[in-house]
Design an enzyme around this catalytic site. Sequence first.
Site, PDB file in Angstrom:
ATOM      1  CG  ASP A  31      -6.538  10.992  -1.086  1.00  0.00           C
ATOM      2  OD1 ASP A  31      -7.207  10.010  -1.455  1.00  0.00           O
ATOM      3  OD2 ASP A  31      -6.443  12.047  -1.769  1.00  0.00           O
ATOM      4  CG  ASN A  32      -2.626  14.594  -3.627  1.00  0.00           C
ATOM      5  OD1 ASN A  32      -3.678  14.028  -3.902  1.00  0.00           O
ATOM      6  ND2 ASN A  32      -1.726  14.905  -4.530  1.00  0.00           N
ATOM      7  CB  ALA A 117      -5.245  -0.251  -7.416  1.00  0.00           C
ATOM      8  CE1 TYR A 149      -4.512   5.326 -15.095  1.00  0.00           C
ATOM      9  CE2 TYR A 149      -6.039   4.100 -16.474  1.00  0.00           C
ATOM     10  CZ  TYR A 149      -5.620   4.506 -15.231  1.00  0.00           C
ATOM     11  OH  TYR A 149      -6.297   4.086 -14.106  1.00  0.00           O
ATOM     12  CE  LYS A 153      -2.967   2.716 -12.313  1.00  0.00           C
ATOM     13  NZ  LYS A 153      -2.800   2.616 -10.848  1.00  0.00           N
TER      14      LYS A 153
END
Length: 341
Positions: A31-32, A117, A149, A153
Site C-alpha cells: 500500500d502506498n 475488487a 471510473y 474497472k
Amino acid sequence: MRILVTGGAGYIGSNLVDRLMADGHQVYVVDNLSTGKITNIQHHLGSERFHFVNDSILNTTTMERLIQQVDMVYHLAAVVGVKYVVEDPLRGITVNVRGTETVLELAFKYWRKVLIASSSEIYGKSTNVPLSEDDDRVLGSTSVGRWSYSDSKAIDEYFAFAYGKKGLPVVVVRYFNSYGPRLDPKGYGSVIARFLGQALRGEPLTVYDDGLQTRCFTYIDDTVRGTLLAATVPEAEGLVFNIGSSRETSILELAQMVLRITGARSEIRHIPYTEVYKAEFEETRRRVPDVRRAKEVLGFEAQTPLEEGLQRTLDWFVGQDEASPTSGLQRTKEGYRCKQS
Ligand code: UDP
C-alpha cells in the site's frame, strides 16, 4: 496460506487483513498510503505473520517480489470513489488499469489465484434494477469524467476474464456502497462518512439534489465475508459477483437516520450537483444489486441491518479526532449527544 492484499491499509483492505490475520494466515500488504492509513494496520506490525511494504502497485519490481512469495492475491488497491476520479481522472485510469494489468500479468507468470475488487459503478446509470452481473452497462459520454471510473474497472474485469480464459483461477467482486469503521473520518469518498462527520460537528447534512437517489449500503463485515467466500468457494472461479445488501435506502432517509442516531440537530441542506461538481456530472439514481448469484454460488447474504451498522460506525467515528474535533460528544443513556445541539 501466504496471502497478498494490495491496498491492505485501506478501508476495505485493512478490514479484510484483520480477518485473514485472525484466521492464522501469513499476510503481506502492499500500500502506498495515498488514501490508506498506517493506523489501520499498525496493530499487526509486531506480528511475525504480517509483512507491510509501503510502495505503489505500479512498481513492478516490488510486485514481482511479493507475488512470487505468496499463494494468492486479493487485489484491492485502486483509486476508489467517484469524487477522487472526477478530480484526477488520469491518476484514476492509470492506477486502476495499469495496476491491475501488472497484478494479473505477474499472477499469471507465477500461477497465483487472484481476486479482483470491482465496483457497482460498473453498471453506470442503468435503471434496470436489481442489477444482475450479466446485465448491460449504461454509461454516458467520455466527456463526463465520472464514467472513466466505471470503464477502468470494466477493463480490470476484462483482464481478469481474459486470464481466466487461459486457465488462471480468478474471481471478481463488485462492491455496493460498503461502509463501516475506517471510512475516511474526513468524509471523503462516502456519503455515510460525510453525514456522520457533519452531524458530529453540528454542521448541515449536505443532501445532493432531491435526495431521492438510492443506494444499498453494505456493512463492512458483510463486504469482507462476501469477499472471503468469493475467494475460497471453488465454484466461484471465473465468475463475477455482486457483493451488497438488497435493502434500498434513499439519501434523504439516510440523512434522517444519521440525525436520529447521533441526536444532532443539524439541518438537512439540499445542494444542486452543479455546486458540488464543477464539471459536467451525471448521477446513478437507483443502485440495487441482484443478490441471487452470490446467494446461490457463495451462500452469501448481507446480514447487518443499516441501523446497527450505522451505530457501530458512529461508535468508531466518535473515537476519531478528525471526525469530531470540536464536538465534545457526550454519551447519554439514549445515545450520543452533541454538546452544541
Ligand atoms: N451524496 C450526498 N451528499 C454528500 C455525498 C454524497 O447526497 O455529501 C449522495 C451522492 O450524490 C450519491 C450518494 O450520496 O447519490 C452516494 O454517494 P457516495 O459518494 O457515497 O457513493 P456513490 O454511490 O456515488 O459511488
